[in-house]
Scaffold this active site. Sequence first.
Site, PDB file in Angstrom:
ATOM      1  N   PRO A   1       1.134  -1.048   0.123  1.00  0.00           N
ATOM      2  CA  PRO A   1       0.259   0.050  -0.315  1.00  0.00           C
ATOM      3  C   PRO A   1       0.791   0.835  -0.373  1.00  0.00           C
ATOM      4  O   PRO A   1       1.875   1.047   0.573  1.00  0.00           O
ATOM      5  CB  PRO A   1      -0.798  -0.134   0.931  1.00  0.00           C
ATOM      6  CG  PRO A   1       0.076  -0.753   2.174  1.00  0.00           C
ATOM      7  CD  PRO A   1       0.612  -2.089   1.452  1.00  0.00           C
ATOM      8  N   LEU A   2       0.694   2.364  -0.815  1.00  0.00           N
ATOM      9  CA  LEU A   2       1.511   3.801  -1.055  1.00  0.00           C
ATOM     10  C   LEU A   2       0.504   4.771  -0.963  1.00  0.00           C
ATOM     11  O   LEU A   2       0.072   4.691  -1.984  1.00  0.00           O
ATOM     12  CB  LEU A   2       2.166   2.756  -1.999  1.00  0.00           C
ATOM     13  CG  LEU A   2       3.240   1.685  -1.739  1.00  0.00           C
ATOM     14  CD1 LEU A   2       3.475   1.254  -3.530  1.00  0.00           C
ATOM     15  CD2 LEU A   2       4.511   2.469  -1.198  1.00  0.00           C
ATOM     16  N   THR A   3       0.365   5.290  -0.729  1.00  0.00           N
ATOM     17  CA  THR A   3      -0.389   6.326  -0.447  1.00  0.00           C
ATOM     18  C   THR A   3       0.381   7.588  -1.496  1.00  0.00           C
ATOM     19  O   THR A   3       1.441   7.340  -1.179  1.00  0.00           O
ATOM     20  CB  THR A   3      -0.100   7.318   1.066  1.00  0.00           C
ATOM     21  OG1 THR A   3      -1.488   6.348   1.942  1.00  0.00           O
ATOM     22  CG2 THR A   3      -0.479   8.218   1.436  1.00  0.00           C
TER      23      THR A   3
ATOM     24  N   ALA B   1      -3.818   3.539   1.374  1.00  0.00           N
ATOM     25  CA  ALA B   1      -4.823   3.878   2.587  1.00  0.00           C
ATOM     26  C   ALA B   1      -6.068   4.579   1.846  1.00  0.00           C
ATOM     27  O   ALA B   1      -5.809   5.409   1.424  1.00  0.00           O
ATOM     28  CB  ALA B   1      -4.452   3.991   3.894  1.00  0.00           C
TER      29      ALA B   1
ATOM     30  N   GLN C   1      -7.472  -0.979   0.953  1.00  0.00           N
ATOM     31  CA  GLN C   1      -7.087  -0.720   2.561  1.00  0.00           C
ATOM     32  C   GLN C   1      -7.603   0.412   3.271  1.00  0.00           C
ATOM     33  O   GLN C   1      -7.313   1.085   2.855  1.00  0.00           O
ATOM     34  CB  GLN C   1      -5.369  -0.442   2.958  1.00  0.00           C
ATOM     35  CG  GLN C   1      -4.498  -0.325   3.857  1.00  0.00           C
ATOM     36  CD  GLN C   1      -3.188   0.108   4.345  1.00  0.00           C
ATOM     37  OE1 GLN C   1      -2.947   1.369   4.063  1.00  0.00           O
ATOM     38  NE2 GLN C   1      -2.399  -0.552   4.985  1.00  0.00           N
TER      39      GLN C   1
ATOM     40  N   GLY D   1      -3.840  -1.281  10.144  1.00  0.00           N
ATOM     41  CA  GLY D   1      -3.574  -1.704  12.112  1.00  0.00           C
ATOM     42  C   GLY D   1      -2.584  -1.533  12.730  1.00  0.00           C
ATOM     43  O   GLY D   1      -1.881  -1.817  13.313  1.00  0.00           O
TER      44      GLY D   1
ATOM     45  N   TYR E   1      -1.430   4.412  13.227  1.00  0.00           N
ATOM     46  CA  TYR E   1      -2.759   5.098  13.122  1.00  0.00           C
ATOM     47  C   TYR E   1      -4.190   4.466  13.835  1.00  0.00           C
ATOM     48  O   TYR E   1      -3.164   3.865  14.811  1.00  0.00           O
ATOM     49  CB  TYR E   1      -3.509   4.660  11.001  1.00  0.00           C
ATOM     50  CG  TYR E   1      -2.276   5.567  10.326  1.00  0.00           C
ATOM     51  CD1 TYR E   1      -1.549   6.841  10.881  1.00  0.00           C
ATOM     52  CD2 TYR E   1      -1.180   5.217   9.129  1.00  0.00           C
ATOM     53  CE1 TYR E   1      -1.681   7.938   9.968  1.00  0.00           C
ATOM     54  CE2 TYR E   1      -0.278   5.821   8.509  1.00  0.00           C
ATOM     55  CZ  TYR E   1      -0.657   7.085   8.841  1.00  0.00           C
ATOM     56  OH  TYR E   1       0.488   7.869   8.448  1.00  0.00           O
TER      57      TYR E   1
ATOM     58  N   ARG F   1      -3.056  -5.664   8.248  1.00  0.00           N
ATOM     59  CA  ARG F   1      -1.127  -5.216   8.570  1.00  0.00           C
ATOM     60  C   ARG F   1      -1.418  -4.663  10.096  1.00  0.00           C
ATOM     61  O   ARG F   1      -1.929  -3.603  10.595  1.00  0.00           O
ATOM     62  CB  ARG F   1      -1.734  -4.319   7.815  1.00  0.00           C
ATOM     63  CG  ARG F   1       0.022  -3.791   7.638  1.00  0.00           C
ATOM     64  CD  ARG F   1       0.100  -2.784   6.364  1.00  0.00           C
ATOM     65  NE  ARG F   1       1.652  -3.169   5.609  1.00  0.00           N
ATOM     66  CZ  ARG F   1       2.442  -2.283   4.751  1.00  0.00           C
ATOM     67  NH1 ARG F   1       1.959  -0.963   4.620  1.00  0.00           N
ATOM     68  NH2 ARG F   1       3.559  -3.285   4.123  1.00  0.00           N
TER      69      ARG F   1
HETATM   70  C1  FNR Z   1       4.287   3.977   2.252  1.00  0.00           C
HETATM   71  N1  FNR Z   1       3.414   2.309   3.150  1.00  0.00           N
HETATM   72  C2  FNR Z   1       2.043   2.553   3.470  1.00  0.00           C
HETATM   73  N2  FNR Z   1       2.017   2.148   4.435  1.00  0.00           N
HETATM   74  C3  FNR Z   1       0.551   1.934   4.889  1.00  0.00           C
HETATM   75  O1  FNR Z   1       0.162   1.005   5.560  1.00  0.00           O
HETATM   76  N3  FNR Z   1      -0.182   2.453   3.980  1.00  0.00           N
HETATM   77  C4  FNR Z   1       0.197   3.683   2.999  1.00  0.00           C
HETATM   78  O2  FNR Z   1      -1.161   3.905   2.551  1.00  0.00           O
HETATM   79  C5  FNR Z   1       1.303   3.935   3.213  1.00  0.00           C
HETATM   80  N4  FNR Z   1       1.882   5.281   2.069  1.00  0.00           N
HETATM   81  C6  FNR Z   1       3.125   5.059   1.782  1.00  0.00           C
HETATM   82  C7  FNR Z   1       3.319   5.354   1.145  1.00  0.00           C
HETATM   83  C8  FNR Z   1       5.056   5.758   0.766  1.00  0.00           C
HETATM   84  C9  FNR Z   1       5.005   7.522  -0.698  1.00  0.00           C
HETATM   85  C10 FNR Z   1       5.370   5.026   1.026  1.00  0.00           C
HETATM   86  C11 FNR Z   1       7.008   5.249   0.587  1.00  0.00           C
HETATM   87  C12 FNR Z   1       5.227   4.085   1.772  1.00  0.00           C
HETATM   88  C13 FNR Z   1       4.293   1.972   3.794  1.00  0.00           C
HETATM   89  C14 FNR Z   1       5.108   1.130   2.367  1.00  0.00           C
HETATM   90  O3  FNR Z   1       3.411  -0.134   2.103  1.00  0.00           O
HETATM   91  C15 FNR Z   1       6.109  -0.388   2.998  1.00  0.00           C
HETATM   92  O4  FNR Z   1       5.683  -0.922   3.891  1.00  0.00           O
HETATM   93  C16 FNR Z   1       7.280   0.949   2.818  1.00  0.00           C
HETATM   94  O5  FNR Z   1       7.530   1.321   1.555  1.00  0.00           O
HETATM   95  C17 FNR Z   1       8.793  -0.281   2.743  1.00  0.00           C
HETATM   96  O6  FNR Z   1       8.906  -1.564   1.587  1.00  0.00           O
HETATM   97  P1  FNR Z   1       9.733  -0.645   0.058  1.00  0.00           P
HETATM   98  O7  FNR Z   1       9.142   0.226   0.233  1.00  0.00           O
HETATM   99  O8  FNR Z   1      11.017  -0.674   0.808  1.00  0.00           O
HETATM  100  O9  FNR Z   1       9.077  -1.995   0.016  1.00  0.00           O
HETATM  101  C1  8K6 Z   2       2.248  16.300   0.940  1.00  0.00           C
HETATM  102  C2  8K6 Z   2       1.877  15.804   1.808  1.00  0.00           C
HETATM  103  C3  8K6 Z   2       2.183  14.453   1.562  1.00  0.00           C
HETATM  104  C4  8K6 Z   2       1.574  13.111   2.182  1.00  0.00           C
HETATM  105  C5  8K6 Z   2       2.759  11.899   1.864  1.00  0.00           C
HETATM  106  C6  8K6 Z   2       2.356  11.098   3.039  1.00  0.00           C
HETATM  107  C7  8K6 Z   2       2.908   9.819   2.621  1.00  0.00           C
HETATM  108  C8  8K6 Z   2       2.104   8.692   4.295  1.00  0.00           C
HETATM  109  C9  8K6 Z   2       2.932   7.283   4.100  1.00  0.00           C
HETATM  110  C10 8K6 Z   2       3.627   7.539   5.094  1.00  0.00           C
HETATM  111  C11 8K6 Z   2       5.287   7.333   5.353  1.00  0.00           C
HETATM  112  C12 8K6 Z   2       5.775   7.670   5.842  1.00  0.00           C
HETATM  113  C13 8K6 Z   2       6.965   7.948   6.532  1.00  0.00           C
HETATM  114  C14 8K6 Z   2       7.978   7.414   7.397  1.00  0.00           C
HETATM  115  C15 8K6 Z   2       8.844   7.497   7.064  1.00  0.00           C
HETATM  116  C16 8K6 Z   2       9.762   6.385   8.044  1.00  0.00           C
HETATM  117  C17 8K6 Z   2      10.699   6.017   8.104  1.00  0.00           C
HETATM  118  C18 8K6 Z   2      11.290   4.961   9.464  1.00  0.00           C
END
Ligand code: FNR
Ligand code: 8K6
Length: 347
Positions: free
Chosen positions: A25-27, A58, A100, A175, A179, A226
């Site tokens: 999942p990637l926001t 998410a 998610q 989870g 959050y 999760r």
């Molecule tokens: C995330 N990650 C994340 N996790 C999650 O549970 N929901 C989400 O919406 C997001 N959003 C998100 C956005 C961005 C830009 C990043 C880089 C990461 C965490 C992600 O699912 C994952 O656990 C980590 O990125 C680690 O995996 P990789 O990137 O090392 O393969």
């Molecule tokens: C314009 C605002 C953009 C906000 C992006 C939100 C992405 C949320 C996904 C979680 C990323 C958290 C990064 C935390 C890094 C921790 C590394 C140990």
Amino acid sequence: MTTNLLQPYDLNNTISLNNRILMAPLTRCMADNELVPTQAMAEYYGRRAEAGLIISEAVIIRPDGQGYPNTPGLFTAAQVDGWRKVTDAVHHNGGKIFAQLWHTGRVAHPHFFGGGDVMAPSAVAVEGSVPRMRELTYQVPKAVTHDDITQLVKDYAQAASNAIDAGFDGVEIHGANGYLIDQFLHHDSNRRSDEYGGNAENMSRFALAVVDAVAERIGNERTALRVSPGAYVNMAGDSRDRDVFDYLLAELERRDLAFLHIGIFDDSMEFDYLGGRASSYVRTNYSKTLVGVGSYTAEAASTAIADDKFDLIAIGRPFIANPDYVARVREGTELVNYSDEMLTSLV
Ligand code: FNR
Ligand code: 8K6
């Protein structure tokens, strides 16, 4: 060799995956101002359909769950229709996709939902402010009442039902990562003294209520979770959290979910109170399908799966940089390196 990653895997009798590579999942903060997924998002997910399973970015279950700009929702008819375009694109290309389900709890900000309370287990604020919107300092949340909790559980179940209406193959309950649900599971954010706080069973109660309500609505075989036993973002760790996850994992073991997924950015991190990596801790306490994640290359993931550390791998940032990630792994072609600037556009 990465051939084991390309083998099919049955989550259960209902859902079979073409391979063991999940898109994490990637926001991306790219929904429209009504939090409706766009055509560009449908194309973005459609391009990644070769993943064994895509976990969507998410998706907020209701307005007060929002903590970042333009994160999509699943609580209006227009949002369901928008997601239908996404799930159609993925299915058309032979893939599968889970939604998610997300509520950010104390990481929400009223700026995004027109004012009102921020909901959390206890009135303990997270430090700092919304990323890239530094003027939005996090507020002291309202400690949710029993009525609030009942409504939140219903709203998770309704969002799950909306996800199925939108064509998703299932849902992953978020989870993890500090959050709302995770806030109940850690002592840093849960200071309650009622039946939702104070000990492992009570602190697990909200998470399990959400899992059970979602599973009852859409089926346990379509429900995944999760979790982040190691607090590492938006949360301070506490050695007492270990008991909470020991209890939670034993309870989850009895529930036959589609899978359990670790929330972590780098799985080489070790946590004293877990006796090592989050993934090894969960593997020891939970015997069913486990998804590993966190800075893995395909080669390292292949080895970890061969060594039985987990069953499936979720790939995050490399999937942003390489829409054709699975084809590149299969063909042994070099990957494009991820960089944070890639987050500004949806490719
Ligand atoms: C995330 N990650 C994340 N996790 C999650 O549970 N929901 C989400 O919406 C997001 N959003 C998100 C956005 C961005 C830009 C990043 C880089 C990461 C965490 C992600 O699912 C994952 O656990 C980590 O990125 C680690 O995996 P990789 O990137 O090392 O393969
Ligand atoms: C314009 C605002 C953009 C906000 C992006 C939100 C992405 C949320 C996904 C979680 C990323 C958290 C990064 C935390 C890094 C921790 C590394 C140990």
